[in-house]
Design a protein around this motif. Structure first.
Motif, PDB file in Angstrom:
ATOM      1  N   ASP A 247     -18.445   7.703  -5.541  1.00 48.16           N
ATOM      2  CA  ASP A 247     -17.847   8.913  -4.094  1.00 48.16           C
ATOM      3  C   ASP A 247     -16.812   9.434  -4.531  1.00 48.16           C
ATOM      4  O   ASP A 247     -15.850   9.158  -3.200  1.00 48.16           O
ATOM      5  N   PRO A 248     -16.531  10.557  -4.830  1.00 50.37           N
ATOM      6  CA  PRO A 248     -15.108  10.869  -4.581  1.00 50.37           C
ATOM      7  C   PRO A 248     -14.844  11.407  -2.615  1.00 50.37           C
ATOM      8  O   PRO A 248     -13.659  10.523  -2.330  1.00 50.37           O
ATOM      9  N   ILE A 249     -15.376  11.243  -2.227  1.00 49.43           N
ATOM     10  CA  ILE A 249     -14.817  10.956  -0.992  1.00 49.43           C
ATOM     11  C   ILE A 249     -14.894   9.829  -0.547  1.00 49.43           C
ATOM     12  O   ILE A 249     -14.140   9.327   0.680  1.00 49.43           O
ATOM     13  N   ARG A 250     -15.687   8.720  -0.530  1.00 49.05           N
ATOM     14  CA  ARG A 250     -15.418   7.315   0.055  1.00 49.05           C
ATOM     15  C   ARG A 250     -14.219   7.273  -0.901  1.00 49.05           C
ATOM     16  O   ARG A 250     -14.208   6.184  -0.326  1.00 49.05           O
ATOM     17  N   PHE A 251     -14.056   7.486  -2.052  1.00 46.81           N
ATOM     18  CA  PHE A 251     -13.306   6.858  -3.092  1.00 46.81           C
ATOM     19  C   PHE A 251     -11.641   7.529  -3.026  1.00 46.81           C
ATOM     20  O   PHE A 251     -10.794   6.556  -2.781  1.00 46.81           O
ATOM     21  N   LEU A 252     -12.085   8.575  -2.361  1.00 45.82           N
ATOM     22  CA  LEU A 252     -10.672   9.021  -2.324  1.00 45.82           C
ATOM     23  C   LEU A 252      -9.977   9.796  -0.520  1.00 45.82           C
ATOM     24  O   LEU A 252      -8.966   9.702  -0.273  1.00 45.82           O
ATOM     25  N   VAL A 253     -11.045  10.015  -0.073  1.00 48.97           N
ATOM     26  CA  VAL A 253     -10.658  10.550   1.236  1.00 48.97           C
ATOM     27  C   VAL A 253     -10.613   9.533   2.120  1.00 48.97           C
ATOM     28  O   VAL A 253      -9.959   9.405   2.892  1.00 48.97           O
ATOM     29  N   VAL A 254     -12.243   8.481   2.738  1.00 50.87           N
ATOM     30  CA  VAL A 254     -11.475   7.420   3.289  1.00 50.87           C
ATOM     31  C   VAL A 254      -9.998   6.592   3.585  1.00 50.87           C
ATOM     32  O   VAL A 254      -9.998   7.096   4.052  1.00 50.87           O
ATOM     33  N   PRO A 255      -9.945   5.713   2.154  1.00 49.11           N
ATOM     34  CA  PRO A 255      -9.102   5.265   2.196  1.00 49.11           C
ATOM     35  C   PRO A 255      -7.398   5.951   2.707  1.00 49.11           C
ATOM     36  O   PRO A 255      -6.946   5.753   3.823  1.00 49.11           O
ATOM     37  N   ARG A 256      -7.277   7.597   2.640  1.00 46.27           N
ATOM     38  CA  ARG A 256      -6.551   8.166   3.201  1.00 46.27           C
ATOM     39  C   ARG A 256      -6.521   8.290   4.488  1.00 46.27           C
ATOM     40  O   ARG A 256      -5.836   7.980   5.074  1.00 46.27           O
ATOM     41  N   VAL A 257      -7.766   8.457   4.732  1.00 47.61           N
ATOM     42  CA  VAL A 257      -7.373   9.490   6.396  1.00 47.61           C
ATOM     43  C   VAL A 257      -8.144   7.889   7.454  1.00 47.61           C
ATOM     44  O   VAL A 257      -7.804   8.238   8.312  1.00 47.61           O
TER      45      VAL A 257
ATOM     46  N   PHE B  99      -7.167   8.279 -14.482  1.00 47.79           N
ATOM     47  CA  PHE B  99      -6.258   8.447 -13.257  1.00 47.79           C
ATOM     48  C   PHE B  99      -4.720   7.925 -13.587  1.00 47.79           C
ATOM     49  O   PHE B  99      -5.077   6.725 -13.721  1.00 47.79           O
ATOM     50  N   GLY B 100      -3.989   8.626 -13.490  1.00 44.39           N
ATOM     51  CA  GLY B 100      -2.795   8.195 -13.314  1.00 44.39           C
ATOM     52  C   GLY B 100      -1.670   7.485 -12.505  1.00 44.39           C
ATOM     53  O   GLY B 100      -0.510   7.013 -12.651  1.00 44.39           O
ATOM     54  N   SER B 101      -2.277   7.125 -11.092  1.00 43.53           N
ATOM     55  CA  SER B 101      -1.931   6.133 -10.637  1.00 43.53           C
ATOM     56  C   SER B 101      -2.418   5.160 -11.123  1.00 43.53           C
ATOM     57  O   SER B 101      -1.697   4.042 -10.606  1.00 43.53           O
ATOM     58  N   MET B 102      -2.714   4.720 -11.959  1.00 46.12           N
ATOM     59  CA  MET B 102      -3.743   3.560 -12.498  1.00 46.12           C
ATOM     60  C   MET B 102      -3.266   2.783 -13.670  1.00 46.12           C
ATOM     61  O   MET B 102      -3.152   4.116 -14.470  1.00 46.12           O
ATOM     62  N   THR B 103      -3.387   2.125 -13.595  1.00 43.55           N
ATOM     63  CA  THR B 103      -2.615   1.018 -15.692  1.00 43.55           C
ATOM     64  C   THR B 103      -3.740   1.789 -16.045  1.00 43.55           C
ATOM     65  O   THR B 103      -5.175   1.107 -15.760  1.00 43.55           O
ATOM     66  N   LEU B 104      -4.078   1.347 -17.531  1.00 42.67           N
ATOM     67  CA  LEU B 104      -4.983   1.917 -18.900  1.00 42.67           C
ATOM     68  C   LEU B 104      -6.081   0.286 -18.072  1.00 42.67           C
ATOM     69  O   LEU B 104      -7.420   1.015 -17.645  1.00 42.67           O
TER      70      LEU B 104
ATOM     71  N   ALA C  97     -16.577  -2.356  -0.616  1.00 43.02           N
ATOM     72  CA  ALA C  97     -16.672  -0.910  -1.219  1.00 43.02           C
ATOM     73  C   ALA C  97     -15.845  -0.245  -0.867  1.00 43.02           C
ATOM     74  O   ALA C  97     -14.780   0.673  -1.964  1.00 43.02           O
ATOM     75  N   LEU C  98     -14.537  -0.483   0.378  1.00 48.40           N
ATOM     76  CA  LEU C  98     -13.410   0.280   0.243  1.00 48.40           C
ATOM     77  C   LEU C  98     -11.901  -0.572  -0.237  1.00 48.40           C
ATOM     78  O   LEU C  98     -11.461  -1.248  -0.777  1.00 48.40           O
ATOM     79  N   ARG C  99     -11.798   0.474  -1.268  1.00 48.09           N
ATOM     80  CA  ARG C  99     -10.041   0.213  -1.822  1.00 48.09           C
ATOM     81  C   ARG C  99      -8.712  -0.338  -0.863  1.00 48.09           C
ATOM     82  O   ARG C  99      -7.615   0.334  -0.687  1.00 48.09           O
ATOM     83  N   TRP C 100      -9.455  -2.188  -0.097  1.00 42.91           N
ATOM     84  CA  TRP C 100      -8.342  -1.551   0.764  1.00 42.91           C
ATOM     85  C   TRP C 100      -6.396  -1.239   0.226  1.00 42.91           C
ATOM     86  O   TRP C 100      -6.010  -1.348   1.512  1.00 42.91           O
ATOM     87  N   LYS C 101      -6.615  -2.229  -1.212  1.00 42.02           N
ATOM     88  CA  LYS C 101      -5.031  -2.076  -1.820  1.00 42.02           C
ATOM     89  C   LYS C 101      -4.787  -0.606  -1.465  1.00 42.02           C
ATOM     90  O   LYS C 101      -3.583   0.102  -0.890  1.00 42.02           O
ATOM     91  N   ASP C 102      -5.963   0.989  -1.666  1.00 48.34           N
ATOM     92  CA  ASP C 102      -5.397   1.973  -1.621  1.00 48.34           C
ATOM     93  C   ASP C 102      -4.934   2.594  -0.282  1.00 48.34           C
ATOM     94  O   ASP C 102      -3.419   3.060  -0.323  1.00 48.34           O
ATOM     95  N   ALA C 103      -5.899   1.518   1.026  1.00 48.92           N
ATOM     96  CA  ALA C 103      -5.865   1.790   1.830  1.00 48.92           C
ATOM     97  C   ALA C 103      -4.343   1.794   2.219  1.00 48.92           C
ATOM     98  O   ALA C 103      -3.808   2.475   3.773  1.00 48.92           O
ATOM     99  N   LEU C 104      -4.102   0.315   2.037  1.00 53.15           N
ATOM    100  CA  LEU C 104      -2.804  -0.357   2.553  1.00 53.15           C
ATOM    101  C   LEU C 104      -1.361   0.791   1.487  1.00 53.15           C
ATOM    102  O   LEU C 104      -0.505   1.080   2.847  1.00 53.15           O
ATOM    103  N   HIS C 105      -1.552   1.028   0.952  1.00 52.74           N
ATOM    104  CA  HIS C 105      -0.570   1.681  -0.217  1.00 52.74           C
ATOM    105  C   HIS C 105      -0.331   2.962   1.573  1.00 52.74           C
ATOM    106  O   HIS C 105       0.644   3.902   1.320  1.00 52.74           O
ATOM    107  N   PHE C 106      -1.311   3.768   1.598  1.00 56.48           N
ATOM    108  CA  PHE C 106      -1.951   5.089   1.997  1.00 56.48           C
ATOM    109  C   PHE C 106      -1.036   4.868   3.764  1.00 56.48           C
ATOM    110  O   PHE C 106      -0.304   5.478   4.239  1.00 56.48           O
ATOM    111  N   ALA C 107      -1.734   3.751   3.936  1.00 56.76           N
ATOM    112  CA  ALA C 107      -0.568   3.692   5.461  1.00 56.76           C
ATOM    113  C   ALA C 107       0.490   3.038   5.348  1.00 56.76           C
ATOM    114  O   ALA C 107       1.473   3.529   6.433  1.00 56.76           O
ATOM    115  N   GLU C 108       1.333   2.839   4.564  1.00 58.60           N
ATOM    116  CA  GLU C 108       2.532   2.721   4.233  1.00 58.60           C
ATOM    117  C   GLU C 108       3.163   3.941   3.891  1.00 58.60           C
ATOM    118  O   GLU C 108       4.205   4.470   4.998  1.00 58.60           O
ATOM    119  N   ASN C 109       3.186   4.694   3.347  1.00 62.65           N
ATOM    120  CA  ASN C 109       2.808   6.117   2.917  1.00 62.65           C
ATOM    121  C   ASN C 109       3.214   6.790   4.140  1.00 62.65           C
ATOM    122  O   ASN C 109       4.128   7.929   4.813  1.00 62.65           O
TER     123      ASN C 109
END
Lengths: 393, 262
Positions: free
Chosen positions: A271-281, B98-103, A171-183
Motif C-alpha cells: 500500500d503506497p500510503i502505508r509504505f510511503l506516506v505514513v513514515p513521512r507524515v 526504487f532509487g533510494s535502495m540498493t538492488l 509494518a512501519l519502515r522505521w529506518k525510513d521514518a528516522l531518515h525523514f525525521a532527521e530530514n
C-alpha cells in the motif's frame, strides 16, 4: 574562417525593411468574367507572408465567379507556398467560385498534389471544448469539490494506515521514518533558528518604539511571549515546512509516480500510503513540536537582544516572559503545530501521488503542494482561533 | 515451451476498458497457457499497455473478467487480491526500481512484506535472484549506477522475488540496443524453460517477438485482430495490418503490392 553571427545581427536582418520577394498583379475582367491573378517570385515563408492577406481577400471577394492564378513566374515554392495555394483553393470553394492554377512548375506541383482539401480541413475535432462562463464556473466548482473529496479520502486512508501501523509497529519502515525525521527536523534547524531569531528581533524592535512613548517597553516581553508561543511559532514553522518538506515530498513521490515506481508498489501488493506516506507524515508530526520549540526559543532570544540593548537586564526580561505566558499557551501552540505538520506533509504526499504525465508534472505537484499547504494552514489556523476562544484556552 | 495442457493460467473474458468516456479496449477475450511466452503486440496507442495494466489490477475495467489462476483480479479485494498479486511479478517500461535502495534491498522488499524469513535468508534469496539475471555481485549498487539493460534485468530479479508463476513485462526492449535486448530475450527464454514461468510480454520489437513468443495477440484500435504463433501470422493472416507488421511494411505499401503497382 566562418564568420560568427551575433544574435543582434540576426535580429537586425529579421527587422530589416522587407524587399519585395513576390509580385502580385491583378487583371479585372468584366463582372462575371474571369479574374486573372499573376503571382511571381519566391513563394517561401517570407514571400508568402507579403501577399497572403492580400491575395486571400481578393480570392474570397469573388463570389461565384472564376479566378485564374497564373504562377509560371514562381521561381521557388516550398511548404508555405503550397499552403497558400491550398488555402486559396479552400477559399474559392467556400465562395463557390472556381480557381484554376496555371503554369505551376512540375517540381512545385508535386507537393501540392500530395494534399487533398479534405486532409487539410480534416474532421472538426476539438480536444478542448469551448465553454461559456457559467459552465466554466460549474466545471471549476466540480474540480474544487473533486479535490476536496480526494483530500477527505486521502485523510481517511492515511488514518486507517496509521492505526494499522500503530497496531503492528513492525509494518512501519522505521529506518525510513528516522531518515525523514532527521530530514524534516534536524536538517531544518539552521533556517528555523535564523528565521526565529530575526522574527523575534524585528517584532521586539518594531513594538518597542511605540511602547517607549508610554514607557512600557517591558511589555514587549508579554507581546513576544504570547504571540510567538500561541501563533507565530507554529504558523511560521509550518510555512517553512511547507516550503522545505511538503514540496520535497511532492517532488519525490511525483517522480516515483512518473517512473511507475508507485505502480510497482501496488502490483507488489504494498500500500503506497502505508509504505510511503505514513513514515513521512508520522516523522514530520513527531519532530514538529521540537522544531517549534527551537523557533520559539530563538525568537525570545532575539527579543532579549533588543531588550538588553534598550537597557533592561536579561533577568528582568526573562522573568517578564515567564510571568506573562502559561503552559497552556505553549502546549496549545505545539498542538496546533502537530496538526499543521500533518496537513502540510500530508498534502505534499497527496500532490505527489496525484502527479500525472511527464517531468513537468513533478514541478506542478511541488508547486501545488506548497500552495495547498499554505492555504490549509491558514484555514486551520482560523478554525483553531475560534476553537481556542470558545474553549477559553 | 508449448502449452503443456489445456488448463489456462490466465483467462480474459469480454474485457472493455477505457478512461472516462473514452473506450480503449473493446470486448477483448483470450487465454494464456501455463509455461508459454505470450506476447501482446500492436502499434503505439493501440491499447496494449492499458490491457496489461488491467491484467495486473492497476485499473478497473468497465466490463469483463480477468481470471488469474482461478481468481478474478477485477473483483478480488483484500486478502484474496494480495494472494493473486503474490502469483504475479511485473516489470515496468522504466524498470521502476526504487532509487533510494540498493538492488538487494529492492529485491528484499517484497520478501520483507510478505514473508517472515530471517534477514540472512532474504539476503541469500536476493543474491540468487541477481545471479539468475546475470547481475551477481551488483547487490550493493544503487539503480542509478547501472546501465539501462542492467536495470531491466534487476527489475526482473525483483519481480521474481516471490517466485511468481506469471511475469508481466512491459516493453522490455524499449530504449535498449539490439545486443542488450537480445540478451534480455535469452534471459526470458531461459527463465521460461528452466523455471516454467509464464510470461506475458507487451512489445512491438519484431526480432524479440520471433525470438521469444510462443503465441501472440495483436491489437489494433482496441480490438484483437490476430491470434497465433508469429510465423503462422506472418504467412497466413489475411489482415493487412498484421501482415504489414510482420513484414515491416506500411499498409499503404502492401495495398500497392497487392494491386500490382510498384
Amino acid at each position: 574562417m566562418q564568420k560568427k553571427v551575433t544574435p543582434s545581427l540576426i535580429k537586425n536582418t529579421a527587422k530589416a525593411a522587407p524587399e519585395a520577394l513576390v509580385s502580385l498583379t491583378t487583371t479585372e475582367g468584366a463582372p462575371g468574367k474571369t479574374l486573372r491573378l499573376v503571382l511571381a517570385g519566391r513563394l517561401d515563408a517570407d514571400g508568402t507572408a507579403q501577399v497572403w492577406d492580400k491575395i486571400e481577400k481578393i480570392v474570397a471577394g469573388v463570389r461565384g465567379g472564376a479566378v485564374e492564378l497564373e504562377v509560371s513566374g514562381v521561381t521557388y515554392c516550398d511548404g508555405s507556398g503550397t499552403a497558400m495555394l491550398l488555402d486559396l483553393r479552400r477559399l474559392a470553394e467556400a465562395a463557390q467560385s472556381t480557381l484554376t492554377i496555371v503554369g505551376l512548375h512540375e517540381e512545385f506541383g508535386q507537393l501540392l498534389a500530395m494534399f487533398d482539401l479534405k486532409d487539410v480541413q480534416g474532421p472538426n475535432v476539438t480536444l478542448r471544448e469551448h465553454r461559456d462562463l457559467p459552465s466554466e464556473i460549474g466545471h471549476a466548482a466540480a474540480r474544487v469539490w473533486g479535490d476536496v473529496w480526494n483530500l477527505i479520502e486521502f485523510v481517511g486512508e492515511f488514518w486507517a494506515s496509521l492505526f494499522y501501523v500503530l497496531a503492528r509497529p513492525k509494518a512501519l519502515r522505521w529506518k525510513d521514518a528516522l531518515h525523514f525525521a532527521e530530514n524534516t527536523g534536524a536538517d531544518s534547524l539552521p533556517i528555523i533558528i535564523l528565521i526565529g531569531f530575526l522574527m523575534g528581533l524585528i517584532t521586539a524592535f518594531q513594538s518597542a518604539i511605540p511602547l517607549k512613548q508610554f514607557g512600557a517597553e517591558i511589555f514587549v516581553a508579554n507581546l513576544l511571549g504570547l504571540s510567538m508561543l500561541r501563533e507565530l511559532g507554529p504558523l511560521v514553522t509550518a510555512i517553512i515546512m511547507a516550503g522545505r518538506s511538503g514540496s520535497a515530498f511532492a517532488a519525490e513521490l511525483g517522480t516515483m509516480q512518473v517512473n511507475e515506481e508507485i505502480n510497482a508498489l501496488v502490483t507488489m501488493g504494498l500500500d503506497p500510503i502505508r509504505f510511503l506516506v505514513v513514515p513521512r507524515v508520522l516523522a514530520a508530526m513527531a519532530v514538529m513540536p521540537l522544531v517549534v520549540m527551537f523557533f520559539n526559543f530563538f525568537a525570545l532570544i532575539g527579543g532579549g537582544v533588543v531588550m538588553v540593548s534598550l537597557g533592561y537586564p536579561v533577568v528582568t526580561y526573562s522573568k517578564q516572559v515567564v510571568a506573562s505566558v502559561t503552559l497552556t499557551d505553549l502546549t496549545g501552540g505545539l498542538f496546533k503545530s502537530v496538526v499543521f505538520s500533518h496537513l502540510v506533509c500530508g498534502i505534499g504526499c497527496l500532490r505527489g501521488l496525484q502527479a500525472k504525465g511527464g517531468p513537468s508534472a513533478v514541478g506542478d505537484s511541488a508547486t501545488s503542494a506548497v500552495v495547498s499547504g499554505i492555504i490549509l494552514i491558514a484555514v486551520f489556523d482560523g478554525i483553531f482561533a475560534v476553537l481556542f476562544y470558545a474553549l477559553k484556552i | 515451451m508449448k502449452p503443456t495442457s489445456d488448463t489456462h493460467i490466465i483467462e480474459v473474458k469480454g474485457l472493455t476498458a477505457g478512461y472516462g468516456a473514452d473506450i480503449i479496449l473493446r470486448d477483448i477475450s483470450f487465454t494464456v497457457y501455463p509455461g508459454e511466452v505470450f506476447c501482446i503486440l500492436g502499434g503505439s496507442g493501440c491499447g496494449k499497455s492499458t490491457l496489461m495494466k488491467q491484467m495486473i489490477g492497476l485499473y478497473h475495467p468497465k466490463a469483463g473478467a480477468i481470471i488469474i489462476d482461478g481468481d478474478d483480479i477485477v473483483t478480488a479485494e483484500g486478502r484474496q487480491r494480495k494472494n493473486i498479486l503474490r502469483k504475479i511479478g511485473v516489470t515496468y517500461q522504466s524498470g521502476a526500481l526504487f532509487g533510494s535502495m540498493t538492488l538487494k534491498e529492492n529485491i528484499k522488499l517484497p520478501l520483507e512484506e510478505f514473508t517472515r524469513l530471517p534477514q540472512d535468508a532474504m539476503n541469500l534469496i536476493a543474491s540468487m535472484k541477481l545471479k539468475l539475471v546475470g547481475l551477481a555481485g551488483f547487490g550493493d549498487h544503487l539503480p542509478a549506477e547501472l546501465s539501462g539493460g542492467m536495470q531491466k534485468r534487476a527489475a526482473i530479479a525483483r519481480a521474481m522475488a516471490l517466485d511468481p508463476r506469471i511475469l508481466f513485462l512491459d516493453e522490455p526492449s524499449a530504449g535498449l540496443d539490439p545486443i542488450t535486448s537480445a540478451g534480455l530475450d535469452a534471459l526470458v527464454l531461459s527463465l521460461a524453460k528452466n523455471l516454467g514461468i509464464t510470461f506475458v510480454v507487451v512489445t512491438h520489437e519484431l526480432p524479440s517477438i520471433y525470438a521469444i513468443a510462443d503465441r501472440v495477440i495483436m491489437l489494433d484500435k482496441g480490438k484483437i485482430v490476430a491470434e497465433g504463433a508469429p510465423a503462422e501470422l506472418r504467412e497466413k493472416s489475411d489482415n493487412i495490418w498484421v501482415r504489414a507488421f510482420f513484414n515491416r511494411l506500411s499498409p499503404h505499401d502492401q495495398q500497392q503490392q497487392q494491386s500490382g503497382t510498384p
